[in-house]
Design a protein around this motif. Structure first.
Motif, short mmCIF file in Angstrom:
data_model
loop_
_atom_site.label_atom_id
_atom_site.label_comp_id
_atom_site.label_asym_id
_atom_site.label_seq_id
_atom_site.Cartn_x
_atom_site.Cartn_y
_atom_site.Cartn_z
N GLY A 119 0.82 -1.21 0.00
CA GLY A 119 0.00 0.00 0.00
C GLY A 119 0.85 1.25 0.00
O GLY A 119 0.57 2.22 -0.74
N PHE A 120 1.92 1.27 0.80
CA PHE A 120 2.79 2.44 0.85
C PHE A 120 3.51 2.64 -0.48
O PHE A 120 3.62 3.78 -0.96
N ILE A 121 3.98 1.56 -1.10
CA ILE A 121 4.68 1.67 -2.38
C ILE A 121 3.74 2.21 -3.46
O ILE A 121 4.12 3.10 -4.24
N ILE A 122 2.52 1.67 -3.53
CA ILE A 122 1.55 2.15 -4.52
C ILE A 122 1.28 3.64 -4.32
O ILE A 122 1.29 4.43 -5.28
N PHE A 123 1.06 4.03 -3.08
CA PHE A 123 0.80 5.43 -2.77
C PHE A 123 1.98 6.31 -3.18
O PHE A 123 1.82 7.35 -3.84
N ALA A 124 3.20 5.91 -2.81
CA ALA A 124 4.39 6.73 -3.07
C ALA A 124 4.68 6.84 -4.56
O ALA A 124 4.95 7.94 -5.07
N VAL A 125 4.61 5.72 -5.28
CA VAL A 125 4.94 5.72 -6.70
C VAL A 125 3.97 6.60 -7.50
O VAL A 125 4.39 7.44 -8.31
N PHE A 126 2.67 6.43 -7.26
CA PHE A 126 1.70 7.18 -8.06
C PHE A 126 1.58 8.63 -7.62
O PHE A 126 1.18 9.49 -8.42
N THR A 127 1.93 8.93 -6.37
CA THR A 127 2.01 10.33 -5.97
C THR A 127 3.16 11.02 -6.69
O THR A 127 3.02 12.15 -7.18
N PHE A 128 4.29 10.33 -6.79
CA PHE A 128 5.43 10.87 -7.54
C PHE A 128 5.06 11.09 -9.00
O PHE A 128 5.38 12.14 -9.59
N LEU A 129 4.39 10.11 -9.61
CA LEU A 129 4.00 10.24 -11.02
C LEU A 129 3.02 11.40 -11.22
O LEU A 129 3.08 12.12 -12.23
N ASN A 130 2.11 11.57 -10.27
CA ASN A 130 1.14 12.66 -10.36
C ASN A 130 1.85 14.01 -10.28
O ASN A 130 1.56 14.95 -11.04
N MET A 131 2.82 14.12 -9.35
CA MET A 131 3.58 15.36 -9.22
C MET A 131 4.39 15.64 -10.48
O MET A 131 4.47 16.79 -10.95
N ARG A 132 5.00 14.60 -11.01
CA ARG A 132 5.80 14.76 -12.22
C ARG A 132 4.94 15.26 -13.39
O ARG A 132 5.36 16.13 -14.16
N VAL A 141 -6.55 7.36 -8.67
CA VAL A 141 -7.15 6.07 -8.31
C VAL A 141 -6.16 5.23 -7.50
O VAL A 141 -6.48 4.69 -6.44
N MET A 142 -4.93 5.14 -7.99
CA MET A 142 -3.93 4.32 -7.33
C MET A 142 -3.40 4.97 -6.05
O MET A 142 -3.06 4.26 -5.10
N GLN A 143 -3.32 6.29 -6.03
CA GLN A 143 -2.92 6.97 -4.79
C GLN A 143 -3.89 6.62 -3.67
O GLN A 143 -3.49 6.24 -2.56
N ALA A 144 -5.17 6.77 -3.94
CA ALA A 144 -6.19 6.48 -2.93
C ALA A 144 -6.22 5.00 -2.59
O ALA A 144 -6.42 4.62 -1.43
#
Length: 359
Positions: A211-224, A247-250
């Motif tokens: 869950g933490f990895i999914i949140f971190a990765v897609f938050t980074f992609l969203n920021m990028r 979707v994946m962040q949440a």
């Protein structure tokens, strides 16, 4: 995982998520409202828009929590529509009618009926109109979930998530595809139900990490994505909820909270349980529970202190020119606390209580 409050069993991690969701929604509106004060690419601009990409999860989390609680239930259609709609509409009507008067003053609009109607139908309360639409279809989806169980839900989500991925490619070759036809926000309800009820094969500990990895990765992609689009087009590109990143962040955050609670209940001596118990079995719970209970009311009310502070910051104190690393968080905290207090006071006045949005 559970907490008994006033004789009723509550799922504590859902209260945590709901409290976090409303804090994120207010954060998004506060930080977004001042991002246009700076030129794209400045450090002030970065300091605001990147926080918006974190707070984008607020709306999806709200919908996912509702889906986890409302789907696969036995209820009469007439009772459901009357009961759920009254909880939404009764508080919504007075606050939505009052807000245009404030906006006409702080934004300098003409005080006329036409101006009032324009502001009333603007996007301030788009979430409520969307929620009403979703609720109208919820009994249909509920029947689908009851009949086809998790297998049917998985089919629904596969189609929905494919459409979210296509949202990234919408420029080509899917630029003519209207993605909102494919379930739209209703998908978040189904996703929330699925994550709350699905038993995954991984251990609770591994689900927390996942869950933490999914949140971190897609938050980074969203920021990028936000930074690249903003710098390339020289304007602020706001997020959209119906794409794969939010979707994946949440999803990652929902999994993290759920399985942290699961792990803590099974390992009472673990450090994770000590952290979890601090929020569940201390004074912190009262704060979380109060925010969760007042969350809908806070959403309805927060536009009032937000727009008032915007007016003060641009015409009286001029704090929007200060260091945003300091005053933006303080502004967010002020808006949130004032909105909370308004709902708290309204909820303790007999006649006005029904309009507070607390439940």
């Amino acid at each position: 995982m559970y907490k008994i409050v006033n004789g009723k069993k509550r799922i504590f991690y859902l209260d945590q998520l709901r409290a976090l969701a409303i804090m994120l929604v207010v954060m998004a509106h506060v930080f977004r409202s001042f991002a246009t004060s700076w030129h794209v690419g400045t450090w002030q601009w970065f300091s605001s828009v990147l926080w918006v990409d974190i707070s984008v999860m607020g709306v999806p989390l709200f919908l996912m929590i509702s889906g986890s609680l409302l789907l696969n239930r036995d209820y009469d259609l007439k009772f459901f529509l009357k009961h759920r709609f009254s909880r939404i509409l009764i508080p919504f009507i007075p606050w939505s009618l009052l807000l245009p008067f404030l906006l006409m003053f702080v934004n300098g609009y003409e005080c006329s009926l036409a101006s009032f109607i324009h502001i009333y139908l603007d996007k301030q309360y788009w979430f409520i109109w969307m929620l009403i639409g979703v609720y109208l279809f919820l009994p249909v989806v509920n029947s689908f979930v009851k009949e086809y169980k998790l297998k049917g839900v998985e089919y629904f989500l596969v189609v929905w998530l494919i459409v979210m991925v296509l949202g990234i490619l919408k420029k080509y070759p899917f630029h003519e595809l209207e993605l909102s036809y494919f379930a739209g926000y209703l998908g978040y309800f189904v996703l929330g139900y699925y994550l709350a009820n699905k038993d995954f094969k991984l251990s609770d500990r591994n689900m927390i990490i996942l869950g933490f990895i999914i949140f971190a990765v897609f938050t980074f992609l969203n920021m990028r994505h936000t930074v690249n689009c903003g710098l390339g087009l020289k304007k602020i590109m706001w997020y959209t909820y119906l794409t794969i990143c939010p979707v994946m962040q949440a999803t990652g955050l929902f999994i993290l909270f759920k399985y942290w609670a699961e792990y803590s209940s099974k390992h009472p001596e673990s450090l994770k349980n000590k952290v979890y118990s601090f929020f569940k079995d201390s004074f912190a719970f009262k704060i979380i529970f109060a925010i969760s209970t007042y969350s809908y009311g806070i959403f309805l009310v927060h536009y009032f202190p937000l727009n008032t502070l915007k007016y003060i910051g641009k015409h009286i104190v001029l704090f929007y020119k200060w260091n945003p690393l300091i005053w933006l968080p303080l502004n967010w905290l002020a808006v949130f606390v004032i909105a909370f207090l308004i709902v708290f006071i309204c909820n303790h006045i007999p006649f006005i209580r029904q309009f507070s949005g607390a439940h």
